[in-house]
Scaffold this motif. Structure first.
Motif, short mmCIF file in Angstrom:
data_model
loop_
_atom_site.label_atom_id
_atom_site.label_comp_id
_atom_site.label_asym_id
_atom_site.label_seq_id
_atom_site.Cartn_x
_atom_site.Cartn_y
_atom_site.Cartn_z
N GLU A 156 -8.51 25.48 -4.08
CA GLU A 156 -9.27 24.52 -3.28
C GLU A 156 -8.34 23.90 -2.23
OE1 GLU A 156 -10.87 24.96 -7.40
OE2 GLU A 156 -8.89 24.47 -6.59
N SER A 157 -8.90 23.51 -1.09
CA SER A 157 -8.08 22.89 -0.03
C SER A 157 -7.71 21.47 -0.45
CB SER A 157 -8.84 22.84 1.30
OG SER A 157 -8.18 21.96 2.19
N ARG A 158 -6.44 21.28 -0.85
CA ARG A 158 -6.04 19.95 -1.33
C ARG A 158 -6.02 18.95 -0.18
NH1 ARG A 158 -0.74 20.28 -3.69
NH2 ARG A 158 -0.47 22.46 -3.20
N HIS A 159 -5.75 19.42 1.03
CA HIS A 159 -5.74 18.50 2.17
C HIS A 159 -7.14 17.93 2.40
CE1 HIS A 159 -4.17 16.73 5.85
NE2 HIS A 159 -5.37 16.97 6.35
N ASN A 160 -8.14 18.80 2.43
CA ASN A 160 -9.50 18.31 2.67
C ASN A 160 -9.99 17.42 1.54
OD1 ASN A 160 -9.70 19.43 5.18
ND2 ASN A 160 -10.65 21.33 4.47
N ILE A 161 -9.54 17.68 0.33
CA ILE A 161 -9.93 16.82 -0.80
C ILE A 161 -9.42 15.40 -0.57
CG2 ILE A 161 -9.53 16.41 -3.28
CD1 ILE A 161 -9.82 19.50 -3.63
N THR B 198 0.84 -1.19 0.00
CA THR B 198 0.00 0.00 0.00
C THR B 198 0.88 1.24 0.00
OG1 THR B 198 -1.54 -1.23 1.37
CG2 THR B 198 -1.87 1.14 1.26
N PRO B 199 0.61 2.21 -0.90
CA PRO B 199 1.44 3.42 -0.89
C PRO B 199 1.26 4.18 0.42
CG PRO B 199 -0.38 3.63 -2.48
CD PRO B 199 -0.41 2.23 -1.95
N SER B 200 2.32 4.85 0.89
CA SER B 200 2.20 5.58 2.15
C SER B 200 1.37 6.85 1.92
CB SER B 200 3.58 5.92 2.69
OG SER B 200 4.31 6.66 1.75
N PRO B 201 0.75 7.38 2.98
CA PRO B 201 -0.09 8.56 2.82
C PRO B 201 0.70 9.76 2.29
CG PRO B 201 -0.46 7.53 4.96
CD PRO B 201 0.74 6.88 4.37
N GLU B 202 -0.01 10.60 1.54
CA GLU B 202 0.60 11.83 1.02
C GLU B 202 0.15 13.04 1.81
OE1 GLU B 202 -0.62 11.67 -3.09
OE2 GLU B 202 1.12 10.45 -3.65
N ALA B 203 -0.72 12.81 2.83
CA ALA B 203 -1.26 13.90 3.63
C ALA B 203 -1.00 13.65 5.10
CB ALA B 203 -2.77 14.01 3.39
N VAL B 204 -0.74 14.74 5.84
CA VAL B 204 -0.45 14.65 7.28
C VAL B 204 -1.38 15.61 8.02
CG1 VAL B 204 1.32 14.87 9.07
CG2 VAL B 204 2.01 14.32 6.72
#
Length: 385
Positions: A251-256, A3-9
């Motif tokens: 747009e908020s890329r984190h919330n997306i 599984t790829p690791s998350p891109e968001a923190v």
């Protein structure tokens, strides 16, 4: 291939100057709190987290709370150094957002944030009506808002967002209209505008139970929402999610990430995270969190998300976006299955009553569905289990 690791923190700073009357977030009044001990605990959690799930390319970081901007400048500098150390950001166009409260930012602190890599600020404004701000337990007034935004722009922040609320006690359509005038006059890149939800364990819930919370009638709430959509659209903002409006490209890329049901790291007291089919919630109290980080990852709960539940979540959060859910995204997350093969009957039912519309790429809310979003989302809960 794993599984790829998350891109968001997501990182949670749980301290606030005071507790607002509507707030059920995991937050604690700052006075007397062991802030540096907490930051040390965060470092231990970061170190263990990146050892367990090494980050690859981090694209978005979001620091929420609480009020992260109650950290003193030297604490803020230390905190942002930790973030850069454990989540190095190779992506040139990374989005690093920090929530801020008007009244807890000054030029020195904002300069430290800017130097530490923060490039997007989200101010919790809620209203431009001072009487209303006081009534909901906010400690700032509109002068603080203008001063904070002006100072942020002075130190070089260009990507600013503010949060506003409607459906507040004794709020009228006229009061909201004046708030929208003031907000739009600032000509910011992004606005988040939420309807008040009375949550348990808040002062508002206690008042509501006693019949002492004079909320607008349902028709008035809908009128407010229609006015918000009309005014923001008229000012050139795209409504890309039910409660969020942005200039193109802001747009908020984190919330997306959340709305597309993608994985993310979640660190700090009470934070949630999601990776490889597991959702976790961290220990919530400040001292219990600090103590837990001394032993292991500070987990309160870890739950396996079944395939069926993940499919339901995909629909519920994805339909919040006005572009809707994409069949190709669904196939990618769920082994080639199409949305229609899983939810066809439900989609037909909601389309028949005018709440969903099928598109070339998938399914989205209709104009009427936007007003009745919660009814639509509720239709996808528990139907596969």
């Amino acid at each position: 291939m794993g599984t790829p690791s998350p891109e968001a923190v997501y990182i949670h700073i749980p301290f606030c100057t005071n507790k607002c009357h509507y707030c059920d977030f995991n937050s604690f009044v700052l006075k007397g709190q062991p802030v540096m001990d907490y930051l040390d605990g965060l470092e231990r959690e970061m170190e263990r987290t990146v050892r367990a799930v090494p980050p690859d390319t981090i694209k978005t970081i979001f620091v929420g709370g609480g009020t992260p901007t109650v950290l003193l400048p030297d604490q803020m500098e230390h905190f942002l150094r930790l973030v850069r150390t454990y989540f190095p950001t190779q992506a040139d166009d990374i989005e690093i957002t920090m929530e801020a409260n008007p009244g807890t930012t000054d030029e020195e602190k904002l300069s430290v944030m800017r130097a530490g890599g923060v490039n997007r600020l989200s101010f919790g404004v809620q209203s431009f009506d001072n009487a209303l701000l006081e009534a909901i337990g906010r400690i700032h007034n509109t002068d603080d808002v203008y001063r904070s935004i002006e100072t942020a722009q002075k130190v070089g922040f260009t990507n600013l967002s503010i949060d506003l609320m409607f459906n507040l006690p004794r709020q009228t359509v006229d009061i909201l209209s004046r708030t929208l005038d003031a907000a739009l006059a600032l000509d910011l890149k992004h606005y988040s505008i939420y309807s008040l939800k009375v949550e348990e364990n808040t002062l508002f819930h206690t008042l509501y139970e006693r019949n002492q919370l004079p909320l607008p009638e349902e028709e008035e709430e809908i009128e407010m929402f229609l006015l918000i959509m009309e005014r923001l659209k008229g000012a050139g903002y795209g409504q890309y999610e039910i409660s969020n409006f942005a200039r193109p490209g802001y747009e908020s890329r984190h919330n997306i990430t959340y709305w597309k049901n993608r994985s993310y790291y979640g660190l700090g007291a009470g934070a949630h995270g999601y990776w490889n089919g597991l959702r976790h919630i961290n220990v919530k109290g400040v001292q219990p969190y600090i103590d837990a980080t001394r032993k292991d990852l500070p987990r309160l709960e870890v739950n396996e998300v079944s395939r069926q539940e993940a499919m339901e979540d995909f629909m519920m959060v994805g339909l919040r976006m006005l572009e809707g859910v994409s069949d190709s995204d669904f196939r990618e997350q769920f082994g080639g299955q199409s949305i229609r093969s899983v939810f066809g009957e439900r989609i037909d039912k909601l389309a028949a009553v005018g709440l969903l519309t099928e598109t070339e790429s998938g399914v989205r809310l209709s104009d009427r569905g936007i007003l009745l979003g919660n009814e639509v989302f509720g239709e996808f809960i528990g139907i596969l289990s």
